[in-house]
Design a protein around this motif. Structure first.
Motif, PDB file in Angstrom:
ATOM      1  N   TRP A 194       6.723  13.013   1.470  1.00  0.00           N
ATOM      2  CA  TRP A 194       8.109  13.248   1.856  1.00  0.00           C
ATOM      3  C   TRP A 194       8.623  12.152   2.782  1.00  0.00           C
ATOM      4  CZ3 TRP A 194      11.137  15.996  -0.886  1.00  0.00           C
ATOM      5  CH2 TRP A 194      10.660  17.098  -1.574  1.00  0.00           C
ATOM      6  N   ARG A 195       7.765  11.682   3.684  1.00  0.00           N
ATOM      7  CA  ARG A 195       8.195  10.579   4.554  1.00  0.00           C
ATOM      8  C   ARG A 195       8.342   9.291   3.751  1.00  0.00           C
ATOM      9  NH1 ARG A 195       5.869  10.675  10.374  1.00  0.00           N
ATOM     10  NH2 ARG A 195       7.355  12.393  10.330  1.00  0.00           N
ATOM     11  N   LEU A 196       7.466   9.126   2.757  1.00  0.00           N
ATOM     12  CA  LEU A 196       7.588   7.967   1.875  1.00  0.00           C
ATOM     13  C   LEU A 196       8.906   8.020   1.111  1.00  0.00           C
ATOM     14  CD1 LEU A 196       6.241   5.445   0.665  1.00  0.00           C
ATOM     15  CD2 LEU A 196       5.132   6.942  -1.005  1.00  0.00           C
ATOM     16  N   TRP A 197       9.277   9.209   0.674  1.00  0.00           N
ATOM     17  CA  TRP A 197      10.544   9.366  -0.051  1.00  0.00           C
ATOM     18  C   TRP A 197      11.720   9.060   0.866  1.00  0.00           C
ATOM     19  CZ3 TRP A 197      14.644  12.881   0.545  1.00  0.00           C
ATOM     20  CH2 TRP A 197      15.573  12.897  -0.499  1.00  0.00           C
ATOM     21  N   GLU A 198      11.670   9.519   2.106  1.00  0.00           N
ATOM     22  CA  GLU A 198      12.767   9.296   3.049  1.00  0.00           C
ATOM     23  C   GLU A 198      12.909   7.824   3.402  1.00  0.00           C
ATOM     24  OE1 GLU A 198      11.679  11.714   6.329  1.00  0.00           O
ATOM     25  OE2 GLU A 198      12.421  13.583   5.452  1.00  0.00           O
ATOM     26  N   ARG A 199      11.779   7.160   3.678  1.00  0.00           N
ATOM     27  CA  ARG A 199      11.814   5.770   4.112  1.00  0.00           C
ATOM     28  C   ARG A 199      11.937   4.805   2.949  1.00  0.00           C
ATOM     29  NH1 ARG A 199       7.225   4.750   8.120  1.00  0.00           N
ATOM     30  NH2 ARG A 199       8.609   6.073   9.361  1.00  0.00           N
ATOM     31  N   GLY A 200      11.336   5.152   1.843  1.00  0.00           N
ATOM     32  CA  GLY A 200      11.388   4.293   0.675  1.00  0.00           C
ATOM     33  C   GLY A 200      10.197   3.376   0.518  1.00  0.00           C
ATOM     34  N   PHE A 201       9.351   3.303   1.528  1.00  0.00           N
ATOM     35  CA  PHE A 201       8.174   2.439   1.463  1.00  0.00           C
ATOM     36  C   PHE A 201       7.203   2.841   2.556  1.00  0.00           C
ATOM     37  CE2 PHE A 201      11.182   0.505   4.343  1.00  0.00           C
ATOM     38  CZ  PHE A 201      10.409   0.048   5.405  1.00  0.00           C
ATOM     39  N   ASN A 202       5.944   2.485   2.352  1.00  0.00           N
ATOM     40  CA  ASN A 202       4.918   2.652   3.376  1.00  0.00           C
ATOM     41  C   ASN A 202       4.690   1.288   4.005  1.00  0.00           C
ATOM     42  OD1 ASN A 202       2.627   2.938   4.940  1.00  0.00           O
ATOM     43  ND2 ASN A 202       1.355   3.821   3.335  1.00  0.00           N
ATOM     44  N   GLN A 203       5.079   1.137   5.259  1.00  0.00           N
ATOM     45  CA  GLN A 203       4.996  -0.166   5.909  1.00  0.00           C
ATOM     46  C   GLN A 203       3.557  -0.686   5.956  1.00  0.00           C
ATOM     47  OE1 GLN A 203       5.851   2.639   7.437  1.00  0.00           O
ATOM     48  NE2 GLN A 203       4.276   2.922   9.015  1.00  0.00           N
ATOM     49  N   SER A 204       2.591   0.207   6.154  1.00  0.00           N
ATOM     50  CA  SER A 204       1.192  -0.223   6.197  1.00  0.00           C
ATOM     51  C   SER A 204       0.728  -0.719   4.831  1.00  0.00           C
ATOM     52  CB  SER A 204       0.301   0.928   6.676  1.00  0.00           C
ATOM     53  OG  SER A 204       0.632   1.281   8.008  1.00  0.00           O
ATOM     54  N   ALA A 205       1.241  -0.097   3.769  1.00  0.00           N
ATOM     55  CA  ALA A 205       0.875  -0.530   2.426  1.00  0.00           C
ATOM     56  C   ALA A 205       1.447  -1.911   2.114  1.00  0.00           C
ATOM     57  CB  ALA A 205       1.346   0.488   1.392  1.00  0.00           C
ATOM     58  N   LEU A 206       2.661  -2.176   2.564  1.00  0.00           N
ATOM     59  CA  LEU A 206       3.240  -3.506   2.356  1.00  0.00           C
ATOM     60  C   LEU A 206       2.411  -4.567   3.062  1.00  0.00           C
ATOM     61  CD1 LEU A 206       7.092  -2.874   2.722  1.00  0.00           C
ATOM     62  CD2 LEU A 206       5.745  -3.072   0.626  1.00  0.00           C
ATOM     63  N   LEU A 207       1.995  -4.279   4.284  1.00  0.00           N
ATOM     64  CA  LEU A 207       1.151  -5.223   5.023  1.00  0.00           C
ATOM     65  C   LEU A 207      -0.201  -5.383   4.333  1.00  0.00           C
ATOM     66  CD1 LEU A 207       1.901  -3.995   8.663  1.00  0.00           C
ATOM     67  CD2 LEU A 207       2.757  -6.088   7.593  1.00  0.00           C
ATOM     68  N   ALA A 208      -0.777  -4.267   3.895  1.00  0.00           N
ATOM     69  CA  ALA A 208      -2.096  -4.306   3.257  1.00  0.00           C
ATOM     70  C   ALA A 208      -2.069  -5.147   1.991  1.00  0.00           C
ATOM     71  CB  ALA A 208      -2.565  -2.889   2.946  1.00  0.00           C
ATOM     72  N   ALA A 209      -1.011  -5.028   1.205  1.00  0.00           N
ATOM     73  CA  ALA A 209      -0.925  -5.781  -0.048  1.00  0.00           C
ATOM     74  C   ALA A 209      -0.906  -7.281   0.216  1.00  0.00           C
ATOM     75  CB  ALA A 209       0.325  -5.362  -0.817  1.00  0.00           C
ATOM     76  N   ARG A 210      -0.162  -7.693   1.229  1.00  0.00           N
ATOM     77  CA  ARG A 210      -0.085  -9.122   1.539  1.00  0.00           C
ATOM     78  C   ARG A 210      -1.403  -9.631   2.130  1.00  0.00           C
ATOM     79  NH1 ARG A 210       4.682  -7.008   1.115  1.00  0.00           N
ATOM     80  NH2 ARG A 210       6.552  -8.254   0.749  1.00  0.00           N
ATOM     81  N   ILE A 211      -2.009  -8.825   2.982  1.00  0.00           N
ATOM     82  CA  ILE A 211      -3.275  -9.233   3.592  1.00  0.00           C
ATOM     83  C   ILE A 211      -4.365  -9.340   2.529  1.00  0.00           C
ATOM     84  CG2 ILE A 211      -5.112  -8.459   5.144  1.00  0.00           C
ATOM     85  CD1 ILE A 211      -2.848  -7.294   6.924  1.00  0.00           C
ATOM     86  N   ALA A 212      -4.438  -8.357   1.627  1.00  0.00           N
ATOM     87  CA  ALA A 212      -5.444  -8.388   0.569  1.00  0.00           C
ATOM     88  C   ALA A 212      -5.289  -9.640  -0.291  1.00  0.00           C
ATOM     89  CB  ALA A 212      -5.332  -7.133  -0.294  1.00  0.00           C
ATOM     90  N   ARG A 213      -4.046  -9.991  -0.609  1.00  0.00           N
ATOM     91  CA  ARG A 213      -3.802 -11.181  -1.422  1.00  0.00           C
ATOM     92  C   ARG A 213      -4.210 -12.454  -0.671  1.00  0.00           C
ATOM     93  NH1 ARG A 213       1.143 -10.126  -2.756  1.00  0.00           N
ATOM     94  NH2 ARG A 213       2.185 -11.338  -1.139  1.00  0.00           N
ATOM     95  N   THR A 214      -3.910 -12.494   0.626  1.00  0.00           N
ATOM     96  CA  THR A 214      -4.220 -13.693   1.403  1.00  0.00           C
ATOM     97  C   THR A 214      -5.721 -13.900   1.574  1.00  0.00           C
ATOM     98  OG1 THR A 214      -2.133 -13.507   2.612  1.00  0.00           O
ATOM     99  CG2 THR A 214      -3.853 -14.854   3.617  1.00  0.00           C
ATOM    100  N   ILE A 215      -6.448 -12.826   1.892  1.00  0.00           N
ATOM    101  CA  ILE A 215      -7.890 -12.958   2.135  1.00  0.00           C
ATOM    102  C   ILE A 215      -8.705 -12.750   0.858  1.00  0.00           C
ATOM    103  CG2 ILE A 215      -7.613 -12.240   4.534  1.00  0.00           C
ATOM    104  CD1 ILE A 215      -8.789  -9.531   3.794  1.00  0.00           C
ATOM    105  N   GLN A 216      -7.996 -12.536  -0.250  1.00  0.00           N
ATOM    106  CA  GLN A 216      -8.623 -12.415  -1.574  1.00  0.00           C
ATOM    107  C   GLN A 216      -9.682 -11.312  -1.601  1.00  0.00           C
ATOM    108  OE1 GLN A 216      -9.855 -16.546  -2.308  1.00  0.00           O
ATOM    109  NE2 GLN A 216      -7.978 -16.870  -3.461  1.00  0.00           N
ATOM    110  N   GLN A 217      -9.240 -10.133  -1.156  1.00  0.00           N
ATOM    111  CA  GLN A 217     -10.079  -8.950  -1.190  1.00  0.00           C
ATOM    112  C   GLN A 217      -9.326  -7.849  -1.940  1.00  0.00           C
ATOM    113  OE1 GLN A 217     -13.127  -8.828  -0.355  1.00  0.00           O
ATOM    114  NE2 GLN A 217     -13.502 -10.365   1.222  1.00  0.00           N
TER     115      GLN A 217
END
Length: 257
Positions: free
Chosen positions: A134-157
């Motif tokens: 429900w909070r995801l629906w209200e906000r439209g995104f999970n801020q931690s998930a956005l950070l995690a996606a970029r970090i995973a791509r950068t460190i290639q994990q």
């Protein structure tokens, strides 16, 4: 996703680069002005080898020095990597990112987080702190998930964006004391049933935007242990030190969760 280099001049023409904190003009997108860079409190040495808490300059600079809280109550994680210590500047960046929905700031915040990471040996699963649906629906995104996606791509994990699930909606943690925060999160975060096999025995890099009292990360650690995960490290953009919290019960910053 990074924009193609040939589009940069056009983007800069339509959206002139501005400092996200003070609004001053910048030479290029994605950073801060010189004055605002100096406002960020970046953890340095000497610091606790486990939780990165700053220590007095008189402390011998050694890789295995621990702070008093970690010695009194050994943490259940393998270390904390914080890009900044929580102050007015880091708070404004996170507010703009999370509440202001300026998701492009994920690039800047994640870059700073990657710089704070120790060298990671072998494979690590990058797992974000989850939001309730429900909070995801209200906000439209999970801020931690956005950070995690970029970090995973950068460190290639590998990224496991749904490794953890927030089963029930928890109240805002602002204004709650340590015990109340822990109680509010009790049983709220669980491992995703479909990711149990992948989490078992895995080394996990847990991603959060702001780490305050540690109640949320403790709940995530409990869920990861339940799934049989091995070593767990925590990476956050801003870390609130316990001594900066109001022990009268107003410790959690207003932007929590």
């Amino acid at each position: 996703m990074a924009k193609p280099a040939f589009l940069a001049p056009l983007v800069d023409l339509v959206f002139p680069p501005r400092c996200p904190l003070c609004g001053d003009a910048l030479a290029q997108q994605g950073g801060l002005c010189a004055a605002c860079w100096t406002q960020l409190a970046v953890p340095g040495e000497p610091a606790c080898s486990t939780c990165q808490r700053p220590l007095a300059d008189s402390v011998v600079r050694s890789g295995d020095v621990q702070c008093a809280p970690c010695m009194a109550e050994p943490p259940r994680h393998a270390g904390i990597a914080a890009a900044t210590l929580y102050n007015d500047a880091s708070r404004e960046l996170v507010l703009a990112f999370k509440r202001g929905k300026r998701i492009a700031l994920a690039d800047l915040l994640s870059r700073l987080m990657v710089r704070s990471l120790p060298e990671l040996q072998g494979e690590w699963l990058v797992v974000p702190v989850p939001l309730h649906r429900w909070r995801l629906w209200e906000r439209g995104f999970n801020q931690s998930a956005l950070l995690a996606a970029r970090i995973a791509r950068t460190i290639q994990q590998p990224l496991v964006v749904d490794g953890l699930v927030r089963q029930r909606r928890t109240p805002s943690l602002g204004g709650l004391g340590k015990r109340a925060r822990a109680e509010a999160l009790r049983g709220a975060i669980t491992p995703h049933p479909g990711r149990a096999a992948r989490l078992k025995g895995a080394k996990v890099l847990l991603i959060d935007d702001v780490m305050t009292s540690g109640a949320t990360t403790d709940a995530c650690l409990a869920a990861l242990r339940k799934a049989g995960a091995g070593e767990v490290r925590i990476a956050c953009f801003a870390r609130v030190l316990n001594e900066s919290l109001d022990h009268a019960g107003q410790g959690e910053p207003p932007l929590a969760a």
